[in-house]
Design a protein around this motif. Structure first.
Motif, PDB file in Angstrom:
ATOM      1  N   ARG A 166       1.033  -1.260  -0.068  1.00 51.42           N
ATOM      2  CA  ARG A 166      -0.002   0.178   0.192  1.00 51.42           C
ATOM      3  C   ARG A 166       1.022   1.268   0.079  1.00 51.42           C
ATOM      4  O   ARG A 166       1.417   1.541   1.215  1.00 51.42           O
ATOM      5  N   THR A 167       0.734   2.074  -1.123  1.00 53.79           N
ATOM      6  CA  THR A 167       1.850   3.307  -1.158  1.00 53.79           C
ATOM      7  C   THR A 167       1.306   4.072  -2.395  1.00 53.79           C
ATOM      8  O   THR A 167       0.517   3.833  -3.205  1.00 53.79           O
ATOM      9  N   TRP A 168       1.740   5.364  -1.782  1.00 59.33           N
ATOM     10  CA  TRP A 168       1.599   6.399  -3.224  1.00 59.33           C
ATOM     11  C   TRP A 168       2.776   6.449  -4.009  1.00 59.33           C
ATOM     12  O   TRP A 168       2.585   6.991  -4.993  1.00 59.33           O
ATOM     13  N   ASN A 169       3.967   5.809  -3.779  1.00 59.24           N
ATOM     14  CA  ASN A 169       4.899   5.910  -4.523  1.00 59.24           C
ATOM     15  C   ASN A 169       5.188   4.877  -5.517  1.00 59.24           C
ATOM     16  O   ASN A 169       5.786   4.010  -5.718  1.00 59.24           O
ATOM     17  N   THR A 170       4.126   5.033  -6.315  1.00 58.48           N
ATOM     18  CA  THR A 170       4.003   4.083  -7.427  1.00 58.48           C
ATOM     19  C   THR A 170       4.956   4.424  -8.742  1.00 58.48           C
ATOM     20  O   THR A 170       5.234   5.225  -9.049  1.00 58.48           O
ATOM     21  N   THR A 171       5.308   3.317  -9.321  1.00 59.49           N
ATOM     22  CA  THR A 171       6.263   3.418 -10.731  1.00 59.49           C
ATOM     23  C   THR A 171       5.292   3.720 -11.707  1.00 59.49           C
ATOM     24  O   THR A 171       4.325   3.506 -12.035  1.00 59.49           O
ATOM     25  N   LYS A 172       5.810   4.827 -12.407  1.00 61.22           N
ATOM     26  CA  LYS A 172       5.415   5.608 -13.675  1.00 61.22           C
ATOM     27  C   LYS A 172       5.847   4.841 -15.000  1.00 61.22           C
ATOM     28  O   LYS A 172       5.212   4.923 -15.994  1.00 61.22           O
ATOM     29  N   LYS A 173       7.265   4.706 -15.072  1.00 64.86           N
ATOM     30  CA  LYS A 173       7.807   3.979 -15.940  1.00 64.86           C
ATOM     31  C   LYS A 173       8.783   2.706 -15.479  1.00 64.86           C
ATOM     32  O   LYS A 173       9.671   3.085 -14.597  1.00 64.86           O
ATOM     33  N   PRO A 174       8.646   1.888 -16.249  1.00 64.03           N
ATOM     34  CA  PRO A 174       9.420   0.611 -15.867  1.00 64.03           C
ATOM     35  C   PRO A 174      10.758   0.735 -15.766  1.00 64.03           C
ATOM     36  O   PRO A 174      11.598   0.175 -15.042  1.00 64.03           O
ATOM     37  N   GLU A 175      11.405   1.513 -16.565  1.00 62.62           N
ATOM     38  CA  GLU A 175      12.921   1.945 -16.586  1.00 62.62           C
ATOM     39  C   GLU A 175      13.321   2.576 -15.199  1.00 62.62           C
ATOM     40  O   GLU A 175      14.373   2.405 -14.721  1.00 62.62           O
ATOM     41  N   ARG A 176      12.512   3.409 -14.540  1.00 60.30           N
ATOM     42  CA  ARG A 176      12.777   3.998 -13.259  1.00 60.30           C
ATOM     43  C   ARG A 176      12.874   2.985 -12.091  1.00 60.30           C
ATOM     44  O   ARG A 176      13.514   2.907 -11.394  1.00 60.30           O
ATOM     45  N   LEU A 177      11.928   1.909 -12.287  1.00 58.42           N
ATOM     46  CA  LEU A 177      11.931   0.841 -11.342  1.00 58.42           C
ATOM     47  C   LEU A 177      13.199   0.265 -11.317  1.00 58.42           C
ATOM     48  O   LEU A 177      13.872  -0.282 -10.460  1.00 58.42           O
ATOM     49  N   GLU A 178      13.531  -0.160 -12.752  1.00 48.78           N
ATOM     50  CA  GLU A 178      14.907  -0.801 -12.887  1.00 48.78           C
ATOM     51  C   GLU A 178      16.011  -0.169 -12.146  1.00 48.78           C
ATOM     52  O   GLU A 178      16.893  -0.649 -11.856  1.00 48.78           O
ATOM     53  N   LEU A 179      16.020   1.308 -12.273  1.00 51.01           N
ATOM     54  CA  LEU A 179      17.143   2.002 -11.688  1.00 51.01           C
ATOM     55  C   LEU A 179      17.202   2.006 -10.226  1.00 51.01           C
ATOM     56  O   LEU A 179      18.128   1.729  -9.488  1.00 51.01           O
ATOM     57  N   HIS A 180      15.983   2.143  -9.773  1.00 54.06           N
ATOM     58  CA  HIS A 180      15.708   2.050  -8.195  1.00 54.06           C
ATOM     59  C   HIS A 180      16.047   0.575  -7.603  1.00 54.06           C
ATOM     60  O   HIS A 180      17.032   0.411  -6.555  1.00 54.06           O
ATOM     61  N   LEU A 181      15.903  -0.374  -8.358  1.00 55.71           N
ATOM     62  CA  LEU A 181      16.120  -1.833  -8.051  1.00 55.71           C
ATOM     63  C   LEU A 181      17.895  -2.065  -8.155  1.00 55.71           C
ATOM     64  O   LEU A 181      18.445  -2.545  -7.466  1.00 55.71           O
ATOM     65  N   ALA A 182      18.304  -1.518  -9.132  1.00 56.27           N
ATOM     66  CA  ALA A 182      20.094  -1.604  -9.135  1.00 56.27           C
ATOM     67  C   ALA A 182      20.555  -0.925  -8.206  1.00 56.27           C
ATOM     68  O   ALA A 182      21.330  -1.260  -7.710  1.00 56.27           O
ATOM     69  N   MET A 183      19.972   0.303  -7.577  1.00 55.54           N
ATOM     70  CA  MET A 183      20.592   1.002  -6.439  1.00 55.54           C
ATOM     71  C   MET A 183      20.490   0.287  -5.314  1.00 55.54           C
ATOM     72  O   MET A 183      21.251   0.059  -4.261  1.00 55.54           O
ATOM     73  N   TYR A 184      19.359  -0.274  -5.011  1.00 55.67           N
ATOM     74  CA  TYR A 184      18.909  -1.280  -3.917  1.00 55.67           C
ATOM     75  C   TYR A 184      19.943  -2.478  -3.875  1.00 55.67           C
ATOM     76  O   TYR A 184      20.348  -2.845  -3.056  1.00 55.67           O
ATOM     77  N   VAL A 185      19.866  -3.279  -5.072  1.00 55.06           N
ATOM     78  CA  VAL A 185      20.776  -4.301  -5.301  1.00 55.06           C
ATOM     79  C   VAL A 185      22.274  -4.111  -4.788  1.00 55.06           C
ATOM     80  O   VAL A 185      22.761  -5.122  -4.038  1.00 55.06           O
ATOM     81  N   LEU A 186      22.893  -3.171  -5.058  1.00 57.44           N
ATOM     82  CA  LEU A 186      24.101  -2.854  -4.719  1.00 57.44           C
ATOM     83  C   LEU A 186      24.243  -2.613  -3.312  1.00 57.44           C
ATOM     84  O   LEU A 186      25.263  -3.105  -2.700  1.00 57.44           O
TER      85      LEU A 186
END
Length: 198
Positions: A166-186
């Motif tokens: 449950r969040t208001w911080n929804t993904t607007k573009k899949p590419e932005r989700l990928e970048l967010h995931l990349a930062m988290y994975v590191l």
């Protein structure tokens, strides 16, 4: 160079031996609305819970949302197979040719595993009911054969705001989700998990 590319270079720089046992599956989220679902496929090293890699894919809506999704947004491409194959291709150097690869019983998985890891042993397990703690990724009912994967996915849900249930911080573009995931994975691989190889 994107963060995703830096992530894979970081794997190489750390000089880890090829993984002997890994787990993979899809985690579902969405872009903007649940009528436009996304899938994140990730490969986790069983012993260390290191995230070896991931891909984000668009997918069609399922179940009760199908007709509403078709009416409002039209037919969506299913990119899951393509992205899974891209991930397997990228990770071939990081997975031992005789490794054990674990997943659930998704019927689309065996063919791709066989194609990219022909000498590996692919072991599948029936899906389990999720427990309340862990928001469905952690499983109830005793031993979980895909614990490293499900624990890592629960951590993704807990640490990435756009993956909260449950969040208001929804993904607007899949590419932005990928970048967010990349930062988290590191951050996950370098700081959050205990790595015996260090």
């Amino acid at each position: 160079m994107g963060l995703a590319s830096k992530h894979f270079l970081e794997l190489e720089r750390q000089g880890h031996a090829a993984s002997l046992e890994v787990e993979f599956d899809d985690l579902e989220t969405f872009e903007h609305t649940k009528l436009k679902p996304l899938s994140v496929v990730a490969v986790i090293e069983s012993e260390t819970r290191r995230i070896l890699g991931f891909k984000v894919a668009r997918m069609p809506a399922k179940g009760l949302l199908v007709q509403r999704s078709l009416k409002k947004y039209g037919r969506r491409k299913d990119e899951r197979g393509k992205r899974r194959r891209e991930l397997f291709h990228e990770l071939k150097p990081h997975i031992h040719p005789l490794a054990t690869i674990k997943s659930d019983e998704n019927p689309h998985y065996p063919k791709d595993v066989k194609r990219f890891f022909p000498r590996c042993r692919h072991t599948t397990f029936k899906g389990q009911r999720g427990c309340v703690v862990g928001q469905g990724e952690l499983k109830g009912g005793g031993f979980d054969p895909l614990f490293s994967l499900n624990h890592s996915y629960a951590m993704l849900r807990a640490n990435i705001s756009r993956l909260f249930r449950r969040t208001w911080n929804t993904t607007k573009k899949p590419e932005r989700l990928e970048l967010h995931l990349a930062m988290y994975v590191l951050y996950h691989n370098l700081f959050l998990i205990h790595n015996p190889a260090k």
